[in-house]
Enzyme design. Structure first.
Site, short mmCIF file in Angstrom:
data_model
loop_
_atom_site.label_atom_id
_atom_site.label_comp_id
_atom_site.label_asym_id
_atom_site.label_seq_id
_atom_site.Cartn_x
_atom_site.Cartn_y
_atom_site.Cartn_z
N ARG A 166 0.96 -1.18 0.02
CA ARG A 166 0.00 -0.05 -0.12
C ARG A 166 0.63 1.20 0.17
O ARG A 166 1.83 1.35 0.78
CB ARG A 166 -0.77 -0.07 1.15
CG ARG A 166 -1.82 -1.06 1.53
CD ARG A 166 -2.38 -0.88 2.70
NE ARG A 166 -3.32 -2.06 3.10
CZ ARG A 166 -3.53 -2.37 4.44
NH1 ARG A 166 -3.15 -1.67 5.33
NH2 ARG A 166 -4.21 -3.48 4.69
N HIS A 179 2.40 -2.95 5.22
CA HIS A 179 2.06 -2.85 3.99
C HIS A 179 2.49 -1.76 3.24
O HIS A 179 2.94 -1.84 2.13
CB HIS A 179 0.43 -2.64 4.03
CG HIS A 179 -0.28 -3.78 4.47
ND1 HIS A 179 -0.55 -5.05 3.78
CD2 HIS A 179 -0.85 -4.35 5.66
CE1 HIS A 179 -1.06 -5.80 4.31
NE2 HIS A 179 -1.49 -5.41 5.58
N ASP A 223 -2.22 -9.73 3.48
CA ASP A 223 -3.51 -10.11 4.24
C ASP A 223 -4.08 -11.20 3.77
O ASP A 223 -4.50 -10.98 2.67
CB ASP A 223 -4.46 -8.82 4.42
CG ASP A 223 -4.00 -7.69 5.27
OD1 ASP A 223 -3.19 -7.92 5.99
OD2 ASP A 223 -4.52 -6.62 4.99
N TYR A 283 -6.86 -10.47 17.63
CA TYR A 283 -5.96 -9.10 17.62
C TYR A 283 -7.02 -8.15 17.11
O TYR A 283 -7.80 -8.52 16.24
CB TYR A 283 -4.74 -9.31 16.78
CG TYR A 283 -3.93 -7.91 16.77
CD1 TYR A 283 -3.02 -7.95 18.01
CD2 TYR A 283 -3.98 -6.95 15.82
CE1 TYR A 283 -2.33 -6.59 18.06
CE2 TYR A 283 -3.18 -5.92 15.89
CZ TYR A 283 -2.34 -5.72 16.86
OH TYR A 283 -1.48 -4.71 17.09
N HIS A 341 -8.69 -7.84 13.38
CA HIS A 341 -8.11 -9.09 12.37
C HIS A 341 -8.87 -10.34 12.52
O HIS A 341 -8.51 -11.45 12.53
CB HIS A 341 -6.75 -9.34 12.82
CG HIS A 341 -5.79 -8.37 12.36
ND1 HIS A 341 -5.66 -7.01 12.78
CD2 HIS A 341 -4.84 -8.29 11.10
CE1 HIS A 341 -4.66 -6.37 12.12
NE2 HIS A 341 -4.34 -7.05 11.04
N ASP A 356 -11.04 -10.57 10.29
CA ASP A 356 -11.61 -11.08 9.13
C ASP A 356 -10.39 -11.42 8.09
O ASP A 356 -10.39 -11.61 6.76
CB ASP A 356 -12.45 -10.36 8.33
CG ASP A 356 -12.00 -8.86 8.36
OD1 ASP A 356 -11.05 -8.56 8.64
OD2 ASP A 356 -12.56 -7.86 7.76
N HIS A 357 -9.30 -11.51 8.77
CA HIS A 357 -8.09 -11.85 8.02
C HIS A 357 -7.10 -12.34 8.56
O HIS A 357 -6.93 -12.02 9.87
CB HIS A 357 -7.72 -10.77 6.77
CG HIS A 357 -7.22 -9.37 7.44
ND1 HIS A 357 -7.83 -8.59 8.27
CD2 HIS A 357 -5.77 -9.12 7.60
CE1 HIS A 357 -7.20 -7.47 8.75
NE2 HIS A 357 -5.88 -7.98 8.48
N HIS A 386 -3.10 -11.75 8.78
CA HIS A 386 -1.88 -10.80 8.51
C HIS A 386 -0.57 -11.20 8.79
O HIS A 386 -0.20 -11.73 10.00
CB HIS A 386 -2.20 -9.13 9.19
CG HIS A 386 -0.96 -8.39 8.93
ND1 HIS A 386 -0.95 -7.35 8.20
CD2 HIS A 386 0.61 -8.29 9.59
CE1 HIS A 386 0.10 -6.89 8.39
NE2 HIS A 386 1.11 -7.29 8.99
ZN LIG Z 1 -2.25 -6.27 7.17
#
Ligand SMILES: [Zn+2]
Length: 231
Positions: free
Chosen positions: A156, A172, A179, A207, A210, A212-213, A215
């Site tokens: 990103r 990122h 992710d 965490y 987090h 839904d993914h 990392h």
């Molecule tokens: Zn992430």
């Protein structure tokens, strides 16, 4: 990716194959140094063992040897820690002409822009970081039965990170974070297995933000947190 060719043993001479990405020209073993060693280290960066990571320094030391052995074991090759024809041919079969592993792509690791610019690093450095992450993900994927792993967010720029609500220190921004979607593997299985594949940062269910993914990222010190997964 080149067509596989029979290779009698791992200490055979130079692989006969040319590869669209990178072709190794000599057998590499403990004590060798050079750019060809660094290229090998990138390909085995997902095999450092639990809680460890491989230095990409072009020096074939004990940690690189151990990673090569784990790579060889993972693919049923002669596990001698010497990178010769058998090992290189497996790597050739696993990589695309742009040097990414066959199951991941630069596009998948960057939903932000096509230039890799706009972060704290040069575009080339961010892209190089993402390449290492992809090889780690390839190892993770293989360890979990070669089931697909989707990447929802990778590199990103500052503006993309702000739009995503990312932390101002997010990995990122550096291109070395991913992710991961649950797919058929599940967030906790991804987080648990990631501990064996060189990721210093693992954040998952339990965490904040987090659920839904999962990392995963590379950084200089370890921070793992996914309390709902027992991490
Ligand atoms: Zn992430």
């Amino acid at each position: 990716m080149a067509a596989p060719t029979a290779s009698p043993n791992s200490t055979a001479a130079t692989p006969a194959l040319a590869d669209g990405c990178y072709t190794w020209g000599r057998v590499l073993s403990e004590g060798t140094t050079g750019e060809d060693v660094r290229q090998l280290q990138i390909r085995v960066s997902g095999y450092p063992g639990y809680g460890a990571s491989i230095a990409l320094d072009g020096q074939f030391g004990p940690a690189t040897k151990a990673a090569v052995i784990r790579f060889q074991q993972a693919y049923g090759l002669t596990a001698d820690g010497i990178a010769g024809a058998q090992t290189f041919n497996k790597i050739y079969a696993l990589q695309d002409d742009d040097c990414t592993p066959v199951n991941f792509s630069y596009a998948e690791l960057n939903h932000c822009n096509t230039t890799w610019a706009g972060g704290p690093l040069s575009a080339a450095a961010a892209k190089a970081n993402a390449l290492v992450v992809m090889w780690q993900l390839q190892a993770l994927r293989h360890a979990l039965g070669d089931r697909p792993i989707g990447v929802n967010s990778g590199f990103r720029s500052y503006s993309c990170n702000s739009a995503a609500g990312g932390s101002s220190t997010s990995r990122h921004l550096y291109g070395d974070a991913a992710d991961l979607a649950a797919g058929t593997i599940g967030f906790c299985n991804l987080a648990k297995e990631a501990r064996y594949h060189g990721f210093e940062e693992i954040l998952g269910p339990g965490y904040p933000d987090h659920s839904d993914h999962t990392h995963v990222a590379n950084k200089s010190s370890r921070f793992w947190s996914a309390s709902q997964c027992g991490i």
